[in-house]
Design a protein around this motif. Structure first.
Motif, short mmCIF file in Angstrom:
data_model
loop_
_atom_site.label_atom_id
_atom_site.label_comp_id
_atom_site.label_asym_id
_atom_site.label_seq_id
_atom_site.Cartn_x
_atom_site.Cartn_y
_atom_site.Cartn_z
N THR A 139 64.23 44.04 33.74
CA THR A 139 65.51 44.65 34.12
C THR A 139 65.83 45.75 33.11
O THR A 139 65.96 45.46 31.91
N PRO A 140 65.94 47.00 33.52
CA PRO A 140 66.23 48.10 32.59
C PRO A 140 67.56 47.88 31.86
O PRO A 140 68.49 47.25 32.36
N VAL A 141 67.64 48.43 30.65
CA VAL A 141 68.86 48.33 29.83
C VAL A 141 69.77 49.50 30.16
O VAL A 141 69.38 50.67 30.04
N THR A 142 70.98 49.19 30.58
CA THR A 142 71.92 50.23 30.99
C THR A 142 72.82 50.66 29.83
O THR A 142 72.86 50.02 28.77
N LYS A 143 73.57 51.71 30.07
CA LYS A 143 74.50 52.23 29.07
C LYS A 143 75.58 51.19 28.74
O LYS A 143 75.94 51.00 27.58
N ASP A 144 76.09 50.52 29.77
CA ASP A 144 77.15 49.53 29.53
C ASP A 144 76.64 48.37 28.68
O ASP A 144 77.40 47.84 27.84
N GLU A 145 75.38 47.99 28.87
CA GLU A 145 74.82 46.91 28.05
C GLU A 145 74.72 47.33 26.59
O GLU A 145 75.01 46.54 25.68
N ILE A 146 74.32 48.57 26.34
CA ILE A 146 74.21 49.06 24.97
C ILE A 146 75.59 49.11 24.31
O ILE A 146 75.75 48.71 23.15
N LEU A 163 78.07 57.79 24.55
CA LEU A 163 76.62 57.57 24.48
C LEU A 163 75.93 58.43 25.54
O LEU A 163 76.26 58.37 26.72
N HIS A 164 74.98 59.22 25.09
CA HIS A 164 74.24 60.08 26.02
C HIS A 164 72.95 59.37 26.44
O HIS A 164 72.00 59.28 25.68
N LEU A 165 72.95 58.87 27.66
CA LEU A 165 71.78 58.16 28.19
C LEU A 165 71.61 58.59 29.64
O LEU A 165 72.38 58.20 30.52
N GLN A 166 70.60 59.43 29.88
CA GLN A 166 70.41 59.98 31.22
C GLN A 166 69.99 58.92 32.22
O GLN A 166 70.40 58.93 33.38
N LEU A 172 59.63 48.61 26.52
CA LEU A 172 59.76 48.20 25.12
C LEU A 172 59.60 49.42 24.22
O LEU A 172 59.02 50.42 24.60
N GLY A 173 60.15 49.32 23.00
CA GLY A 173 59.98 50.42 22.06
C GLY A 173 61.27 50.74 21.32
O GLY A 173 62.27 50.04 21.45
N GLU A 174 61.22 51.81 20.55
CA GLU A 174 62.38 52.24 19.77
C GLU A 174 62.86 53.58 20.28
O GLU A 174 62.06 54.51 20.48
N PHE A 175 64.15 53.69 20.48
CA PHE A 175 64.73 54.89 21.06
C PHE A 175 65.87 55.40 20.16
O PHE A 175 66.58 54.62 19.55
N GLU A 176 66.01 56.72 20.11
CA GLU A 176 67.10 57.34 19.34
C GLU A 176 68.01 58.06 20.35
O GLU A 176 67.65 59.10 20.89
N LEU A 177 69.17 57.48 20.57
CA LEU A 177 70.09 57.98 21.59
C LEU A 177 71.16 58.86 20.96
O LEU A 177 71.82 58.45 20.00
N PRO A 178 71.38 60.05 21.51
CA PRO A 178 72.43 60.94 20.98
C PRO A 178 73.82 60.34 21.24
O PRO A 178 74.06 59.71 22.26
#
Length: 203
Positions: A139-146, A163-166, A172-178
């Protein structure tokens, strides 16, 4: 307007001939009791009754409306005039106090924003999710979950629009969100914008 009319009336009455003003002619040792209309250093405060030399009163205090003779009619005028000025001063002080309070609140709020922004920029938000195949999340991680995880893990409340999340994070992995923060919050040194690091691990 009322204060100006009172001052004008007071000046006219003082300039009118009054035996009291000239009762000290030729008597250097006699002093006059006068009411100060304004605070004068080393003499007294506005509204106080003080004794001064007749010549000093005639030549300096009276022409400049710094004092009036200590007579009942002048005392009443001074009291009424002081009441008007005090009301004006109270309003002015209240306005200045409110402005100072607003400026202080804005300064404190800005410090809180900067502290929160630094915590977000230095933090690593860790989420654990089930995978389906390879590194793909079930299940993908949404903006509201973050946003919810930021509040839970970092104890910082942000809005989804901060939060800028297109698109949702789907692997899996590490992400840097503006991060979209107010422009008056200066960016960290050496960076063009505030960011939030998110790491998604296998559950």
């Amino acid at each position: 307007m009322a204060a100006a009319r009172a001052a004008l009336r007071l000046q006219r009455q003082c300039l009118a001939a009054n035996p009291f003003l000239f009762s000290g002619h030729g008597l250097r040792y006699r002093k006059l009791e006068v009411i100060l209309t304004t605070t004068i250093d080393k003499l007294g405060k506005a509204g106080e009754v003080v004794k001064v030399a007749p010549g000093h009163f005639r030549n300096h205090l009276m022409p400049k409306m710094l004092a009036v003779p200590n007579l009942d009619k002048f005392a009443i005028l001074i009291r009424e005039q002081r009441k008007l000025y005090q009301r004006e001063e109270e309003v002015a002080v209240k306005q200045v106090t409110e402005k100072d309070d607003d400026a202080r609140l804005q300064e404190e709020r800005m410090k809180q924003y900067q502290t929160a922004a630094k915590r977000l920029d230095n933090a690593l938000l860790v989420l654990r999710r089930f995978i389906s195949t390879g590194n793909e999340l079930r299940t993908p991680v949404t903006k509201d979950e973050i946003v919810s995880e930021v509040a839970r893990q970092l104890n910082i409340n942000i809005h989804p629009e901060n939060l800028h999340l297109q698109s949702p994070l789907a692997s899996l992995g590490e992400f840097e969100l503006p991060l979209r923060l107010p422009q008056n919050i200066p960016c960290p040194e050496g960076k063009l914008q505030w960011t939030l690091k998110v790491k998604i691990r296998r559950k």
